[in-house]
Enzyme design. Structure first.
Site, PDB file in Angstrom:
ATOM      1  N   MET A  52      20.065  23.705  27.720  1.00  0.00           N
ATOM      2  CA  MET A  52      19.393  25.005  27.696  1.00  0.00           C
ATOM      3  C   MET A  52      20.080  25.881  26.655  1.00  0.00           C
ATOM      4  O   MET A  52      21.283  26.154  26.756  1.00  0.00           O
ATOM      5  CB  MET A  52      19.436  25.660  29.081  1.00  0.00           C
ATOM      6  CG  MET A  52      18.619  24.923  30.132  1.00  0.00           C
ATOM      7  SD  MET A  52      18.749  25.638  31.797  1.00  0.00           S
ATOM      8  CE  MET A  52      20.361  24.991  32.311  1.00  0.00           C
ATOM      9  N   CYS A 136      11.105  20.803  22.932  1.00  0.00           N
ATOM     10  CA  CYS A 136      11.193  22.265  22.924  1.00  0.00           C
ATOM     11  C   CYS A 136       9.908  22.870  22.373  1.00  0.00           C
ATOM     12  O   CYS A 136       9.500  22.558  21.246  1.00  0.00           O
ATOM     13  CB  CYS A 136      12.380  22.725  22.099  1.00  0.00           C
ATOM     14  SG  CYS A 136      12.570  24.521  22.079  1.00  0.00           S
ATOM     15  N   LYS A 176      14.281  13.278  24.654  1.00  0.00           N
ATOM     16  CA  LYS A 176      13.730  14.204  25.655  1.00  0.00           C
ATOM     17  C   LYS A 176      12.405  14.722  25.130  1.00  0.00           C
ATOM     18  O   LYS A 176      12.327  15.259  24.024  1.00  0.00           O
ATOM     19  CB  LYS A 176      14.681  15.366  25.933  1.00  0.00           C
ATOM     20  CG  LYS A 176      14.234  16.236  27.110  1.00  0.00           C
ATOM     21  CD  LYS A 176      15.284  17.287  27.461  1.00  0.00           C
ATOM     22  CE  LYS A 176      14.919  17.997  28.763  1.00  0.00           C
ATOM     23  NZ  LYS A 176      13.668  18.771  28.684  1.00  0.00           N
ATOM     24  N   ASN A 249      11.901  15.506  34.773  1.00  0.00           N
ATOM     25  CA  ASN A 249      12.336  16.878  34.547  1.00  0.00           C
ATOM     26  C   ASN A 249      11.134  17.791  34.746  1.00  0.00           C
ATOM     27  O   ASN A 249      10.000  17.392  34.539  1.00  0.00           O
ATOM     28  CB  ASN A 249      12.898  17.005  33.126  1.00  0.00           C
ATOM     29  CG  ASN A 249      13.289  18.414  32.731  1.00  0.00           C
ATOM     30  OD1 ASN A 249      12.951  18.882  31.646  1.00  0.00           O
ATOM     31  ND2 ASN A 249      13.992  19.124  33.593  1.00  0.00           N
ATOM     32  N   GLY A 250      11.405  19.027  35.167  1.00  0.00           N
ATOM     33  CA  GLY A 250      10.345  20.025  35.290  1.00  0.00           C
ATOM     34  C   GLY A 250      10.019  20.372  36.729  1.00  0.00           C
ATOM     35  O   GLY A 250       9.569  19.515  37.492  1.00  0.00           O
ATOM     36  N   GLY A 251      10.279  21.623  37.106  1.00  0.00           N
ATOM     37  CA  GLY A 251       9.867  22.117  38.418  1.00  0.00           C
ATOM     38  C   GLY A 251      10.703  21.653  39.583  1.00  0.00           C
ATOM     39  O   GLY A 251      10.358  21.922  40.734  1.00  0.00           O
ATOM     40  N   GLY A 272      17.154  22.085  35.535  1.00  0.00           N
ATOM     41  CA  GLY A 272      17.481  23.107  34.559  1.00  0.00           C
ATOM     42  C   GLY A 272      17.905  24.414  35.183  1.00  0.00           C
ATOM     43  O   GLY A 272      19.051  24.594  35.604  1.00  0.00           O
ATOM     44  N   ARG A 273      16.969  25.357  35.265  1.00  0.00           N
ATOM     45  CA  ARG A 273      17.312  26.726  35.677  1.00  0.00           C
ATOM     46  C   ARG A 273      18.001  26.798  37.028  1.00  0.00           C
ATOM     47  O   ARG A 273      18.897  27.627  37.237  1.00  0.00           O
ATOM     48  CB  ARG A 273      16.050  27.599  35.679  1.00  0.00           C
ATOM     49  CG  ARG A 273      15.822  28.398  34.400  1.00  0.00           C
ATOM     50  CD  ARG A 273      15.570  27.518  33.216  1.00  0.00           C
ATOM     51  NE  ARG A 273      15.588  28.270  31.961  1.00  0.00           N
ATOM     52  CZ  ARG A 273      15.574  27.696  30.768  1.00  0.00           C
ATOM     53  NH1 ARG A 273      15.554  26.382  30.656  1.00  0.00           N
ATOM     54  NH2 ARG A 273      15.586  28.427  29.672  1.00  0.00           N
TER      55      ARG A 273
END
Length: 413
Positions: A52, A136, A176, A249-251, A272-273
């Site tokens: 990130m 990205c 990625k 990845n994601g959510g 991630g976040r």
């Protein structure tokens, strides 16, 4: 480098000496399956922390490694051109402490020559993998020079780039990506990308953000929210490319979701976040709940004491007063997420930036807001989650199988 599990692996762990003189003792993993047995110096990337920009810097990675010993860490994306043009200042961009292993360098770019030079320069730093950013959606990245997710529209270029990177490093290379770009979002188009890149290069591991990217001017934040998640595309890749490895990845925002995706057959999960916004509750359960090995047993007070030693040792070492106290405290600001005293601690820390010249003095001033019961408690047992299992029905909605032999693939086109 790591085992491909169709189910959660049965792992045996023992301490061994590293073959690299600068590494501390590390763990050896033996993954046991019905077909083959392979070894790796690290536990496999069942859990990794997403790269990130402006977040997963050296400071955050130092904190993360104090909390979890086995999660795979990723650098921020570093442009290949930056590495090439900063050859006399590479430590600023590429240096990391041995404790951060296993760690992956993510690079960005579309110029094969620059990517080749960057890989060669980075190889001396001893990263465990090199990853190319093909995901990205930022206009600053994707809109200039076929950079980021725009690379998915040119799989031959990606294959050539990955082959060149692999020729100039001694570690595995990975990609990625997203599941699509704008109207190029069919499952077959995603498979074409994976097939061509893996055919043209030694790439055998893809980290797949299960949303497509929209390049019509929406922000990176909106690109993490507006395009719908299609986890079925990810699991279809696992089905259709049994010789490759895929990380989802994601959510994915909790350890319960991580384990739910692994239960359904994911090879690995990238978060991630959630790993940044709530590091204690997210990363604190990785070693025990995901890997099934003991945690560090550290309390938040002990983590902060160790981080303070790191922070005060590198204050101002990069010149121009950087990193400063604010740079170093930034990754700490979410460590008391949802705890008593969290809001007051943040206010006190913000006020202390004006006067405090060291990380230690700022923590001494601001931690008075946090009860001892919070500071001195080890990570709690991971609670049962009430979240809906979004992966429970995923195998019933997979797209039709991809048949590579039916594709007219002209790899030199």
């Amino acid at each position: 480098m790591w085992c491909l599990p169709s189910v959660r692996p049965n792992v045996s762990v023992m301490m061994i000496k590293s073959s690299f003189h600068h590494h501390p003792p590390i763990l050896k993993l033996t993954c046991k399956f019905s077909t083959t047995t392979t070894s790796s110096p690290y536990l496999p990337p069942l859990f990794s922390i997403a790269p990130m920009m402006e977040w997963t810097d050296n400071h955050y990675r130092t904190l993360a490694r104090l909390i979890t010993k086995h999660a795979w860490l990723y650098t921020e994306m570093i442009a290949a051109q930056t590495i090439v043009h900063q050859q006399n200042n590479l430590d600023k961009f590429l240096a990391f402490s041995p404790q951060q292993h296993p760690i992956v360098l993510q690079i960005g770019g579309s110029n094969v020559e620059s990517l080749t030079k960057a890989a060669k320069l980075a190889d001396a730093y001893g990263y465990d993998e090199i990853n190319l950013n093909c995901g990205c959606p930022s206009p600053k990245v994707a809109g200039h020079g076929c950079f980021g997710v725009s690379l998915m529209l040119n799989p031959k270029l990606v294959g050539d780039a990955m082959s060149a990177i692999a020729d100039n490093t001694n570690v595995p290379v990975t990609v990625k990506c997203r599941i699509g770009v704008d109207d190029h979002d069919s499952y077959d188009e995603l498979c074409d990308f994976v097939y061509k890149v893996s055919t043209l290069s030694p790439t055998r591991h893809f980290i797949v953000h299960s949303r497509k990217a929209l390049l019509g001017g929406i922000s990176p934040a909106d690109n993490r929210r507006i395009p719908p998640l299609k986890y079925e595309y990810y699991y279809a890749l696992v089905r259709d490319f049994p010789d490759l490895r895929f990380t989802i990845n994601g959510g994915i925002t909790s350890i319960s979701m991580v384990n739910a995706s692994l239960k359904e057959g994911a090879h690995g999960v990238m978060v991630g976040r959630a790993a940044y916004n709530n590091p204690w509750q997210t990363l604190g359960h990785v070693d025990t709940a995901v890997y099934g090995v003991p945690s560090s047993g550290l309390t938040r007070r002990q983590v902060l004491e160790q981080y303070q030693v790191y922070g005060d040792a590198i204050l101002g070492t990069q010149g121009n007063g950087r990193p400063n106290v604010r740079d170093l405290v930034k990754p700490l600001l979410n460590i008391f997420h949802s705890e008593n005293g969290n809001s007051l601690w943040k206010r006190r820390a913000d006020a202390a930036f004006r006067e405090c010249k060291t990380v230690g003095s700022l923590l001494e001033e601001s931690l008075k807001a946090i009860p001892d019961s919070v500071l001195d408690s080890p990570i709690a047992v991971s609670p049962e989650s009430g979240e809906e299992d979004v992966f429970a029905d995923v195998h019933n909605v997979l797209p039709p199988p991809y048949k590579a032999q039916e594709q007219q693939l002209i790899l030199c086109a």
